[in-house]
Scaffold this active site. Structure first.
Site, PDB file in Angstrom:
ATOM      1  N   ASP A  11     -47.794   7.530  -5.902  1.00 37.45           N
ATOM      2  CA  ASP A  11     -46.779   8.091  -5.207  1.00 37.45           C
ATOM      3  C   ASP A  11     -47.564   8.942  -4.019  1.00 37.45           C
ATOM      4  OD1 ASP A  11     -44.713   9.657  -3.955  1.00 37.45           O
ATOM      5  OD2 ASP A  11     -43.832  10.206  -6.047  1.00 37.45           O
ATOM      6  N   LYS A  29     -41.582  10.809   3.704  1.00 38.65           N
ATOM      7  CA  LYS A  29     -41.854  11.849   4.640  1.00 38.65           C
ATOM      8  C   LYS A  29     -42.468  11.538   5.932  1.00 38.65           C
ATOM      9  CE  LYS A  29     -41.632  15.400   1.024  1.00 38.65           C
ATOM     10  NZ  LYS A  29     -41.471  15.042  -0.485  1.00 38.65           N
ATOM     11  N   PHE A  58     -43.503  15.186  -9.311  1.00 37.39           N
ATOM     12  CA  PHE A  58     -42.195  15.112  -8.549  1.00 37.39           C
ATOM     13  C   PHE A  58     -42.063  13.666  -7.921  1.00 37.39           C
ATOM     14  CE2 PHE A  58     -39.144  15.373  -5.106  1.00 37.39           C
ATOM     15  CZ  PHE A  58     -38.125  16.162  -5.674  1.00 37.39           C
TER      16      PHE A  58
HETATM   17  C1  LIG Z   1     -40.784  14.733  -1.487  1.00 33.88           C
HETATM   18  C2  LIG Z   1     -41.320  13.648  -2.397  1.00 33.88           C
HETATM   19  C3  LIG Z   1     -40.439  12.718  -3.077  1.00 33.88           C
HETATM   20  C4  LIG Z   1     -38.934  12.459  -2.705  1.00 33.88           C
HETATM   21  O1  LIG Z   1     -38.656  12.132  -1.365  1.00 33.88           O
HETATM   22  P1  LIG Z   1     -37.317  12.250  -0.801  1.00 33.88           P
HETATM   23  O2  LIG Z   1     -37.418  11.697   0.772  1.00 33.88           O
HETATM   24  O3  LIG Z   1     -36.785  13.503  -0.816  1.00 33.88           O
HETATM   25  O4  LIG Z   1     -36.452  11.294  -1.509  1.00 33.88           O
HETATM   26  C5  LIG Z   1     -40.995  11.743  -3.848  1.00 33.88           C
HETATM   27  N1  LIG Z   1     -42.216  11.965  -4.161  1.00 33.88           N
HETATM   28  C6  LIG Z   1     -43.066  12.989  -3.725  1.00 33.88           C
HETATM   29  C7  LIG Z   1     -44.527  12.980  -4.188  1.00 33.88           C
HETATM   30  C8  LIG Z   1     -42.670  13.963  -2.624  1.00 33.88           C
HETATM   31  O5  LIG Z   1     -43.246  14.966  -2.294  1.00 33.88           O
END
Ligand SMILES: *Cc1c(COP(=O)(O)O)cnc(C)c1O
Length: 401
Positions: free
Chosen positions: A223, A252, A138
């Site tokens: 990421d 986050k 994700f």
């Molecule tokens: C939550 C998340 C995202 C997206 O972040 P947003 O602030 O919702 O755009 C991208 N990568 C990972 C691994 C995430 O957990």
């Protein structure tokens, strides 16, 4: 004009991209939250791994209030002091030499992926643009990031999708070796797949990804939107793996509840983004930067990072006892305070039922897909809140298991 609103209002006036819980939180302090009726909840969800210091942390309140009385926004036509301090601290604490700021994890990944494409084009020409990503990963909800993300359900309705993106099974070294070649511009990996079920990458897998990227002139992107800023017990998860990426994305927890995202990289890569090549109006604005700076200062304290490990042990002991009592956990996994409990038996695939039962007992938890209950509480959650939350989880499981 303070019109009364309720959960029913959500169904009337909100685009239904979510199906939120039945109560509306109105106030939070530490790891406790109260709803419109004054009912108290223990927060094991942490705003989805965002509220690293819990709700309304006094030092974050002070940082926000102080900046709110000085300067809110000037755009990137002008720089500002908080963003320069934040970039200085991030580069001091990580492998990176430079930072780009935006407002979310998706935007941080969007910047990383665009930068990777541009670096490959500048260095090698037009035929090096394939992005290799993992199944079940994700990376956000923009068109590029849902396409790179490995869950077709998030992208298939929005075709045609950006091209030259390939997916390989996570943690499968052979598949990665087969896919990465001289046409690869970047490999993007979550050190722990969060949304994908709280699954950690093997250090050997990450090391092989690093070696393949070096061999083929591709960039390695980690990421760390979910795993970053202390979540796994080190400031960033890569620090425990022995593998250093070329680009790291963070969001986050970085803002502790105030929206901000960051892309971190080295001088040699950053120089491919020049004035005008990428941008954002709000990115790195003084309010977000002042809060993130304070979050980073607090989370990087050795006692805060060490506290993540002791709290991890307390959670795992409690969850293991509940698993034994009800026989419903196939696996309890994750690092630090990103925990996943895979359900089995009567509750297999029933994470949503656990969320609802927890809500009824005054506990906020998350799921990671239909089969995994996910916890991502504040890094500074008090022992008594952990114990009380686990007691409420016990009562919730007794209802349904
Ligand atoms: C939550 C998340 C995202 C997206 O972040 P947003 O602030 O919702 O755009 C991208 N990568 C990972 C691994 C995430 O957990």
């Amino acid at each position: 004009m303070n019109k009364a609103v309720s959960r029913a209002t959500f169904d009337q006036v909100m685009v239904q991209t979510y199906s939120p819980a039945g109560f509306i939180p109105v106030r939070g302090a530490g790891s406790r939250v109260w709803d419109q009726d004054g009912r108290e909840f223990i927060d094991f969800a942490g705003g989805i791994a965002v509220n690293a210091l819990g709700h309304c942390h006094p030092e974050l309140q002070a940082a926000l209030a102080e900046q709110a009385g000085k300067l809110w926004h000037v755009s990137n036509v002008f720089t500002n002091e908080p963003v320069l301090r934040l970039a200085s601290l991030l580069t001091e604490l990580t492998f990176a030499d430079r930072a780009f700021f935006c407002n979310s994890g998706a935007e941080a990944n969007e910047a990383a992926l665009k930068l990777a494409r541009k670096v490959a084009r500048d260095r090698f020409g037009l035929d090096k643009h394939r992005i290799v990503a993992c199944a079940n990963s994700f990376h956000g909800r923009t068109l590029f990031t849902v396409s790179v993300g490995g869950q077709a359900k998030y992208s298939q309705d929005f075709a045609p999708l950006p091209a030259a993106i390939a997916h390989v099974p996570y943690n499968d070294i052979t598949a990665l070796e087969r896919m990465v070649d001289d046409h690869t511009c970047a490999v993007i990996i979550e050190p722990i797949q969060g949304e994908g079920g709280v699954v950690a990458a093997d250090p050997a897998y990450l090391a092989r990804a690093r070696a393949l990227c070096d061999q083929h002139g591709a960039l390695l992107i980690f990421d760390e939107v979910q795993t970053g800023v202390g979540r796994t017990g080190s400031l960033y998860a890569y620090m425990q793996t022995g593998v250093v990426p070329d680009i790291l994305t963070s969001a986050k927890s970085l803002g502790g509840g105030f929206p901000i995202g960051a892309m971190l990289t080295t001088n040699a890569i950053a120089e491919h983004f020049t004035p005008g090549t990428h941008g954002t109006t709000y990115g790195g604005n003084p309010l977000a930067s002042a809060v993130a700076l304070r979050v980073l200062e607090i989370v990087s304290r050795p006692e805060v990072l060490a506290g993540v490990g002791t709290r991890h042990a307390r959670f795992v002991a409690g969850l293991t006892a509940l698993g034994d009592k009800y026989g419903i956990f196939k696996d309890i996994r994750g690092k630090g305070l990103l925990l996943g409990c895979e359900l089995q038996g009567k509750l297999e695939g029933a994470a949503r039922d656990v969320l609802l039962a927890a809500e009824a007992e005054g506990l906020m938890v998350l799921q990671a897909g239909p089969g995994v209950v996910r916890l991502a509480p504040a890094l500074v959650i008090e022992d008594q809140d952990i114990d009380e939350g686990l007691a409420r989880l016990d009562r919730a499981l007794a209802r349904i298991a």
